[in-house]
Design an enzyme around this catalytic site. Structure first.
Site, mmCIF file in Angstrom:
data_model
loop_
_atom_site.group_PDB
_atom_site.id
_atom_site.type_symbol
_atom_site.label_atom_id
_atom_site.label_comp_id
_atom_site.label_asym_id
_atom_site.label_seq_id
_atom_site.Cartn_x
_atom_site.Cartn_y
_atom_site.Cartn_z
ATOM 1 N N PHE A 1 47.868 8.658 33.886
ATOM 2 C CA PHE A 1 46.986 8.456 32.904
ATOM 3 C C PHE A 1 46.100 9.813 32.815
ATOM 4 O O PHE A 1 45.784 10.352 33.835
ATOM 5 C CB PHE A 1 45.859 7.477 33.551
ATOM 6 C CG PHE A 1 44.820 7.106 32.365
ATOM 7 C CD1 PHE A 1 45.307 6.171 31.244
ATOM 8 C CD2 PHE A 1 43.536 7.558 32.225
ATOM 9 C CE1 PHE A 1 44.347 5.752 30.266
ATOM 10 C CE2 PHE A 1 42.712 7.123 31.284
ATOM 11 C CZ PHE A 1 43.163 6.446 30.255
ATOM 12 N N ARG B 1 51.914 -2.300 23.781
ATOM 13 C CA ARG B 1 51.411 -2.525 25.055
ATOM 14 C C ARG B 1 50.866 -3.887 25.033
ATOM 15 O O ARG B 1 49.885 -3.905 24.108
ATOM 16 C CB ARG B 1 50.683 -1.404 25.982
ATOM 17 C CG ARG B 1 50.170 -1.789 27.367
ATOM 18 C CD ARG B 1 49.532 -0.589 27.982
ATOM 19 N NE ARG B 1 48.269 -0.699 27.233
ATOM 20 C CZ ARG B 1 47.196 0.096 27.668
ATOM 21 N NH1 ARG B 1 47.355 0.907 28.855
ATOM 22 N NH2 ARG B 1 46.160 0.350 27.082
ATOM 23 N N ASP C 1 43.791 4.941 41.912
ATOM 24 C CA ASP C 1 43.075 4.684 40.734
ATOM 25 C C ASP C 1 43.609 3.107 40.538
ATOM 26 O O ASP C 1 44.822 3.011 40.126
ATOM 27 C CB ASP C 1 43.535 5.462 39.651
ATOM 28 C CG ASP C 1 42.695 5.095 38.387
ATOM 29 O OD1 ASP C 1 42.315 3.920 38.045
ATOM 30 O OD2 ASP C 1 42.573 6.198 37.531
#
Ligand SMILES: *Cc1c(COP(=O)(O)O)cnc(C)c1O
Length: 414
Positions: free
Chosen positions: A129, A373, A199
């Site tokens: 990310f 997505r 994360d």
């Protein structure tokens, strides 16, 4: 056609038998929308509006500054953190709520490198990310003895060495949905003497996470995705108890001081996790987040995670059966144990296809360069929503409705 009809009967039966069915009513969902983007911004719990009105009207409006003590404002970071701990296999005193995920990454990366001063390297995944990479790069620019190395997923273990201070990985990849084996990667990092920072932004409330079983060191995660805390909800951070006394936050604000209201000139970190607070807690954001977390804690978590997986599998199977030959390529692992609660397909015209879907009330998102997505939060989605969404997707692709001019224009937020 008959296959489609029997599919429809199957999904109706699955919805009728779904033990989580009552939770859908606890959310305020707009009519005519199939919301497959709860992995980016969770839906609005019905209880949130009234709770926020109460915090504003009563706690703020009448209690005024007294409410820091009388309405539990000052304790909210630890209180909500303790609740989130129950979702990720942590102890109550190992999680607190503060700042954004990006800021928490900065604090924990700096704390980890400060704890391993002889090491220079922050290791992470290439294509992770962006904020994770950017924050690591920003820390290294600020502390020039540090370096960031981003390598492909398959090369992570081999890249760990005696110079690695911290390994930062996103447990569920934001694009592909692929997961890491948390315990195995944590062991690999620790075997080299590195700290492991997870994360959990796409994991918390989406898949089973057991930080204690994995003997995790550090973690961060988001409040506005599967936790339904609202746009810009505060994030959380986790520091294993065994590290709390040693690690220091680089953002040594007064709320992390041992005695904030002694107003002394010199910084002394609080005992325990409170040292990772920086400034005044965002009370309204915490109140909304707490509603979302409380709602999730009322559900059987095993059922939540299993249902998300069934929704994902149904979506994959239906898309591949009904949209065959229409340009979609599955990006997400087919094995349900190797993925999170969202599913991605690539399509060369992914952006325009997603705009056409959104125009028809099927909301997912687009991730550059070509990813469609779709997220499957279990609390408010039905199997019939999956079925209906796939039909809209098939229609958009078969008719090439995405070719319309309006669907080519890129908005700021995708
Ligand atoms: C959503 C997400 C973030 C978000 O960070 P913010 O500081 O809240 O913008 C960070 N990391 C990952 C992996 C995410 O998916």
């Amino acid at each position: 056609m008959s296959a489609t009809l029997s599919d429809a009967a199957d999904v109706r039966r699955m919805d009728a038998e779904d033990p989580l069915r009552p939770f859908r009513d606890r959310f305020q969902l707009p009519p005519g929308v199939i919301y497959l983007d709860g992995n980016s911004l969770g839906a609005l719990p019905r209880a949130t509006s009234a709770r926020i009105a109460e915090v504003i009207g009563v706690d703020w409006g009448e209690g005024l500054i007294r409410s820091w003590n009388t309405a539990g404002w000052i304790d909210a970071p630890a209180r909500v953190g303790a609740k989130i701990a129950g979702l990720i296999g942590a102890e109550a005193h190992e999680v607190t709520v503060a700042d954004s995920t990006s800021v928490n990454l900065f604090k924990l990366l700096a704390a980890a490198m400060g704890d391993r001063p002889e090491r220079r390297m922050i290791l992470t995944e290439a294509g992770g990310f962006p904020t994770d990479l950017y924050v690591a790069q920003g820390l290294a620019a600020f502390a020039p003895h540090l370096q960031v190395r981003a390598v492909a997923r398959e090369a992570i273990k081999a890249a760990l060495d005696a110079d690695t201070g911290v390994l930062l990985l996103t447990h569920v990849h934001y694009k592909t949905g692929a997961t890491y084996d948390m315990a195995a990667m944590t062991r690999a990092a620790q075997a080299e003497g590195s700290l492991m920072l997870w994360d959990l932004s796409h994991s918390t409330g989406a898949v089973a996470v057991d930080l204690e079983a994995a003997r995790a060191d550090l973690a961060v995660g988001c409040g506005y995705k599967y936790l339904n805390g609202g746009p810009g909800a505060p994030a959380f951070l986790y520091v294993a108890e065994r590290h709390q006394a040693r690690l220091r936050s680089p953002l040594s604000g007064w709320m992390g001081h041992a005695a904030p209201f002694a107003f002394g000139d010199d910084y002394h970190p609080a005992d325990g996790l409170a040292r990772f607070l920086c400034g005044t807690p965002p009370v309204l954001g915490l109140a909304a987040l707490e509603v979302g977390v409380d709602l999730m804690l009322q559900a059987d978590l095993g059922e939540v995670f299993a249902k998300s997986q069934r929704l994902c599998s149904l979506f994959i199977n239906q898309v591949e059966a009904r949209c065959a030959g229409l340009g979609l390529q599955l990006v997400t692992p087919r094995d349900r144990r190797a993925r999170g609660a969202h599913v991605s397909f690539s399509h060369p015209q992914g952006y325009a296809v997603m705009q056409a879907l959104i125009a028809r009330g099927v909301i997912g998102d687009f991730r550059a360069p070509d990813i469609l997505r779709f997220g499957f939060p279990a609390l408010y989605l039905r199997y019939e929503d999956v079925e209906a969404a796939v039909e809209v997707l098939r229609e958009v692709l078969a008719s090439q409705a995405w070719r319309a001019e309006a669907f080519q224009v890129r908005a700021t937020v995708t």
